[in-house]
Enzyme design. Structure first.
Site, mmCIF file in Angstrom:
data_model
loop_
_atom_site.group_PDB
_atom_site.id
_atom_site.type_symbol
_atom_site.label_atom_id
_atom_site.label_comp_id
_atom_site.label_asym_id
_atom_site.label_seq_id
_atom_site.Cartn_x
_atom_site.Cartn_y
_atom_site.Cartn_z
ATOM 1 N N ASP A 115 35.622 43.110 40.171
ATOM 2 C CA ASP A 115 37.056 42.580 40.155
ATOM 3 C C ASP A 115 37.302 41.895 38.772
ATOM 4 O O ASP A 115 38.085 40.849 39.078
ATOM 5 C CB ASP A 115 37.407 41.983 41.450
ATOM 6 N N CYS A 172 34.381 38.057 46.769
ATOM 7 C CA CYS A 172 34.006 39.668 46.669
ATOM 8 C C CYS A 172 32.578 39.809 46.100
ATOM 9 O O CYS A 172 32.000 40.493 46.808
ATOM 10 C CB CYS A 172 34.802 39.913 45.890
ATOM 11 N N LYS A 222 39.468 49.111 46.149
ATOM 12 C CA LYS A 222 39.124 48.429 47.558
ATOM 13 C C LYS A 222 40.514 47.810 48.012
ATOM 14 O O LYS A 222 41.187 47.164 47.105
ATOM 15 C CB LYS A 222 38.001 47.669 47.621
#
Ligand SMILES: [Zn+2]
Length: 209
Positions: free
Chosen positions: A8, A151, A106
């Site tokens: 990310d 995450c 995601k």
């Protein structure tokens, strides 16, 4: 075989973004230096539809960083972030993203958030990453990116659960840190068998692999 999982590195998680991690962009040069040392490189990308269930704005009366009970358990509510097709969802322009072989999106199911690169937050819906890595002979993961306490942590824990050896690269992650959640995340990861490593020790490790 080793794989590098870059979690990310998107504009919304970097300074100036909707859900900025403090100094989140400081890790990008470290990641760029590491990326060429790996045969397998995966980039994850948080990728939400408008009105996603993890957004506080989807729940009247709720503010960002409050929690809510969803069908799969407690969910932290976030400011709207990484909305599909927006510049906030783009990878940070400084990230050396050409080396990425798989971009794993995601969080695209409106009713389920997905912190982990392996399982969505219901802990049963798979992303398919485990099979991708195993098919390629990968047994060891080096994880970096944002955010340490969400995450990155969940990806590392699920990596262990999927049978991989997992290293988290300490100087290539940064956290959101709600109520000391970064310290708690390191504790939880280490208890699960995740190993901490610093970027300068990786070349040596790869040479030995
Ligand atoms: Zn998200």
């Amino acid at each position: 075989m080793n794989a590098f999982i870059i979690v990310d590195i998107q504009n919304d998680f970097c300074p100036g973004g909707a859900l900025a991690v403090h100094d989140g962009d400081r890790i990008i040069p470290v990641i760029n230096k590491l990326v060429l040392q790996f045969d397998t490189v995966v980039l994850t990308q948080d990728w939400h539809p408008d009105g996603h269930s993890s957004f506080a704005s989807s729940h009247p009366g709720k503010q960002p960083y409050e929690t809510i009970e969803l069908s799969y358990g407690t969910q932290v509510l976030w400011p709207d972030h990484c909305v599909q097709g927006t510049s906030g969802a783009d990878f940070h322009p400084d990230l050396e993203q050409q080396a990425g072989q798989l971009i794993l999106r995601k969080g695209f199911r409106k009713g389920i958030d997905s912190y982990s690169a392996f399982y969505e937050n219901d802990q049963t819906t798979v992303t398919g990453l485990s099979g991708y890595l195993k098919n390629r002979g990968v047994d060891t993961l080096y994880i970096c990116g944002l955010a340490t306490d969400f995450c990155v942590k969940w990806s590392a824990l699920d990596g262990i659960k999927e049978g991989f050896s997992v290293y988290v690269v300490e100087d290539a992650v940064a956290g959101i840190d709600l109520n000391d959640s970064v310290a708690a995340a390191w504790k939880e990861m280490e208890a699960a068998g995740v190993q901490r490593i610093i970027s300068t020790d990786i070349a040596l490790k790869s040479a030995l692999a």
